[in-house]
Design an enzyme around this catalytic site. Sequence first.
Site, PDB file in Angstrom:
ATOM      1  N   SER A 135       0.816  -1.213   0.000  1.00 58.19           N
ATOM      2  CA  SER A 135       0.000   0.000   0.000  1.00 58.19           C
ATOM      3  C   SER A 135       0.849   1.263   0.000  1.00 58.19           C
ATOM      4  CB  SER A 135      -0.927   0.009   1.218  1.00 58.19           C
ATOM      5  OG  SER A 135      -0.162  -0.019   2.410  1.00 58.19           O
ATOM      6  N   THR A 186       6.440   2.763  -2.874  1.00 59.32           N
ATOM      7  CA  THR A 186       7.255   1.841  -3.682  1.00 59.32           C
ATOM      8  C   THR A 186       6.498   0.534  -3.914  1.00 59.32           C
ATOM      9  OG1 THR A 186       8.378   0.934  -1.740  1.00 59.32           O
ATOM     10  CG2 THR A 186       9.445   2.795  -2.837  1.00 59.32           C
ATOM     11  N   CYS A 214      17.705   5.283  -3.122  1.00 54.64           N
ATOM     12  CA  CYS A 214      17.430   6.182  -4.252  1.00 54.64           C
ATOM     13  C   CYS A 214      18.543   7.214  -4.447  1.00 54.64           C
ATOM     14  CB  CYS A 214      16.077   6.858  -4.070  1.00 54.64           C
ATOM     15  SG  CYS A 214      15.746   7.382  -2.376  1.00 54.64           S
TER      16      CYS A 214
HETATM   17  N1  LIG Z   1      10.046   6.274  -1.293  1.00 53.62           N
HETATM   18  C1  LIG Z   1      11.202   6.149  -1.936  1.00 53.62           C
HETATM   19  O1  LIG Z   1      11.546   6.963  -2.817  1.00 53.62           O
HETATM   20  C2  LIG Z   1      12.133   5.008  -1.634  1.00 53.62           C
HETATM   21  C3  LIG Z   1      13.248   4.822  -2.456  1.00 53.62           C
HETATM   22  C4  LIG Z   1      14.125   3.770  -2.175  1.00 53.62           C
HETATM   23  C5  LIG Z   1      13.890   2.950  -1.089  1.00 53.62           C
HETATM   24  N2  LIG Z   1      12.810   3.186  -0.293  1.00 53.62           N
HETATM   25  C6  LIG Z   1      12.601   2.288   0.849  1.00 53.62           C
HETATM   26  O2  LIG Z   1      11.521   1.418   0.528  1.00 53.62           O
HETATM   27  C7  LIG Z   1      10.785   1.122   1.717  1.00 53.62           C
HETATM   28  C8  LIG Z   1       9.330   1.507   1.484  1.00 53.62           C
HETATM   29  O3  LIG Z   1       9.272   2.897   1.201  1.00 53.62           O
HETATM   30  P1  LIG Z   1       7.921   3.611   0.807  1.00 53.62           P
HETATM   31  O4  LIG Z   1       8.286   5.003   0.451  1.00 53.62           O
HETATM   32  O5  LIG Z   1       7.169   2.792  -0.150  1.00 53.62           O
HETATM   33  O6  LIG Z   1       7.173   3.589   2.226  1.00 53.62           O
HETATM   34  P2  LIG Z   1       5.629   3.781   2.550  1.00 53.62           P
HETATM   35  O7  LIG Z   1       4.965   4.498   1.454  1.00 53.62           O
HETATM   36  O8  LIG Z   1       5.568   4.356   3.916  1.00 53.62           O
HETATM   37  O9  LIG Z   1       5.064   2.272   2.603  1.00 53.62           O
HETATM   38  C9  LIG Z   1       5.421   1.374   3.610  1.00 53.62           C
HETATM   39  C10 LIG Z   1       4.577   0.122   3.481  1.00 53.62           C
HETATM   40  O10 LIG Z   1       4.988  -0.824   4.453  1.00 53.62           O
HETATM   41  C11 LIG Z   1       3.842  -1.338   5.156  1.00 53.62           C
HETATM   42  N3  LIG Z   1       4.286  -1.624   6.514  1.00 53.62           N
HETATM   43  C12 LIG Z   1       4.691  -0.751   7.470  1.00 53.62           C
HETATM   44  N4  LIG Z   1       5.098  -1.400   8.580  1.00 53.62           N
HETATM   45  C13 LIG Z   1       4.935  -2.731   8.313  1.00 53.62           C
HETATM   46  C14 LIG Z   1       5.175  -3.896   9.069  1.00 53.62           C
HETATM   47  N5  LIG Z   1       5.651  -3.851  10.322  1.00 53.62           N
HETATM   48  N6  LIG Z   1       4.918  -5.097   8.491  1.00 53.62           N
HETATM   49  C15 LIG Z   1       4.414  -5.174   7.229  1.00 53.62           C
HETATM   50  N7  LIG Z   1       4.169  -4.083   6.474  1.00 53.62           N
HETATM   51  C16 LIG Z   1       4.433  -2.877   7.011  1.00 53.62           C
HETATM   52  C17 LIG Z   1       2.799  -0.236   5.042  1.00 53.62           C
HETATM   53  O11 LIG Z   1       1.471  -0.735   4.984  1.00 53.62           O
HETATM   54  P3  LIG Z   1       0.609  -1.198   6.235  1.00 53.62           P
HETATM   55  O12 LIG Z   1       1.042  -0.330   7.394  1.00 53.62           O
HETATM   56  O13 LIG Z   1      -0.814  -1.000   5.825  1.00 53.62           O
HETATM   57  O14 LIG Z   1       0.947  -2.649   6.431  1.00 53.62           O
HETATM   58  C18 LIG Z   1       3.094   0.325   3.658  1.00 53.62           C
HETATM   59  O15 LIG Z   1       2.436  -0.453   2.673  1.00 53.62           O
HETATM   60  C19 LIG Z   1      11.426   1.917   2.856  1.00 53.62           C
HETATM   61  O16 LIG Z   1      12.317   1.085   3.547  1.00 53.62           O
HETATM   62  C20 LIG Z   1      12.182   3.006   2.123  1.00 53.62           C
HETATM   63  O17 LIG Z   1      13.314   3.478   2.815  1.00 53.62           O
HETATM   64  C21 LIG Z   1      11.918   4.164  -0.542  1.00 53.62           C
END
Ligand SMILES: NC(=O)c1ccc[n+]([C@@H]2O[C@H](COP(=O)([O-])OP(=O)(O)OC[C@H]3O[C@@H](n4cnc5c(N)ncnc54)[C@H](OP(=O)(O)O)[C@@H]3O)[C@@H](O)[C@H]2O)c1
Length: 358
Positions: A24, A27, A159
């Site tokens: 959700s 990424t 990133c």
């Molecule tokens: N955004 C970027 O540009 C980017 C780039 C490179 C890497 N990243 C990395 O990719 C990862 C995700 O980033 P994002 O930007 O997509 O974050 P985000 O939008 O905050 O999404 C995080 C997701 O993880 C789920 N989640 C949170 N805690 C959880 C848990 N304990 N167990 C299972 N699911 C859990 C959340 O959904 P629910 O709470 O509903 O389960 C949500 O779907 C991070 O580690 C980030 O550092 C991000």
Amino acid sequence: MATATDHDEAADAETLTAGVVGASGFTGGELLRLLVGHPNVDVAQATSREYANKTVGSVHPNLRGAGLRFSDPGDLESVDVLFAATPHGVSMEQVDAFQAAADTVVDLSADFRLDTEAEYDEWYDGHVCPEYLDDAVYALPELFREDLPSADLIAAGGCNATAAILGLAPLFDAGVLDGGEQVVVDVKVGSSEGGASASKASSHAERSGVVRPYAPTGHRHEAEIEAILDTSVSFTAHAVDMVRGASATSHVFPDSPVSKGDLWTAYREAYEDEPFVRLVAGGSGVYRYPEPKAVAGTNNAEVGFELDPGNERVVVFSAIDNLMKGSAGQAVHAANVALGLEETAGLEFSGLHPVGSP
Ligand SMILES: NC(=O)c1ccc[n+]([C@@H]2O[C@H](COP(=O)([O-])OP(=O)(O)OC[C@H]3O[C@@H](n4cnc5c(N)ncnc54)[C@H](OP(=O)(O)O)[C@@H]3O)[C@@H](O)[C@H]2O)c1
């Protein structure tokens, strides 16, 4: 734990199954967009605790009609490849469950990017399973392609780090830099880097129109860049008024004179066969240097450079979409290589032009 045979068998299968934990989020949504269109993959599971049982389209409107529903991550299905798009700290807590569910796990967080527990103590809040760090393969596929086919646990590069490393690595490979020089990296990033959860700094009123240095020093990606390039780096990040994109400008001061021809040779040698890296350095038209708008929504990275002979400086530019080449696209690219699929499968499309703020 997966073996080489497991990977070969996976590649032989007509269609592989994939799961996305954290589907959700930003990424996670991009992973689903890519995997739904992937010719060799079926999405078997997309997890969210908050939206369990809701349609994926209710969170990611671009995926309405994809026929997917979120399910709870406590009930992981067995799949060929599992992508973890969860906040820092989740994967290291749950890696055993992830590996029980899939022979190949691709983690988008920073949990397995660094090599040693000491680095996690210094840059993060430590690590709960440092024994996994040795075997995890860092995925910038352009730099570590050979390591991916035997990987069980893949750590997709960060990133900002991806943008910086793609720009600088050819200078080290070609010997223009040897590690003793000063390297200054300045990155401008879009708001989606912060993920889907709102914070005070990310509210529209506070974020709109900014050019805000949010990590003048001490950004965690500095550790990643230094580890991969094996050099010391001074890194600063600004939040700017984009939704998607990371644009890195790096200033380096080679000890020996370097010509524009030397630079072209270095960058061509590094990237001429790379499907997702485009050299954009001068030429004509409006977009003469790397530009996040030009790669938005794609797995492409643009890399370019300019020589400043008066100051004995080389300035390097790189631009990516943080949600694609900076995370989801890079993760799918890495999985393609690891699973023996066509490297570019599911990633062969251009972005939009013209487009508003990405
Ligand atoms: N955004 C970027 O540009 C980017 C780039 C490179 C890497 N990243 C990395 O990719 C990862 C995700 O980033 P994002 O930007 O997509 O974050 P985000 O939008 O905050 O999404 C995080 C997701 O993880 C789920 N989640 C949170 N805690 C959880 C848990 N304990 N167990 C299972 N699911 C859990 C959340 O959904 P629910 O709470 O509903 O389960 C949500 O779907 C991070 O580690 C980030 O550092 C991000």
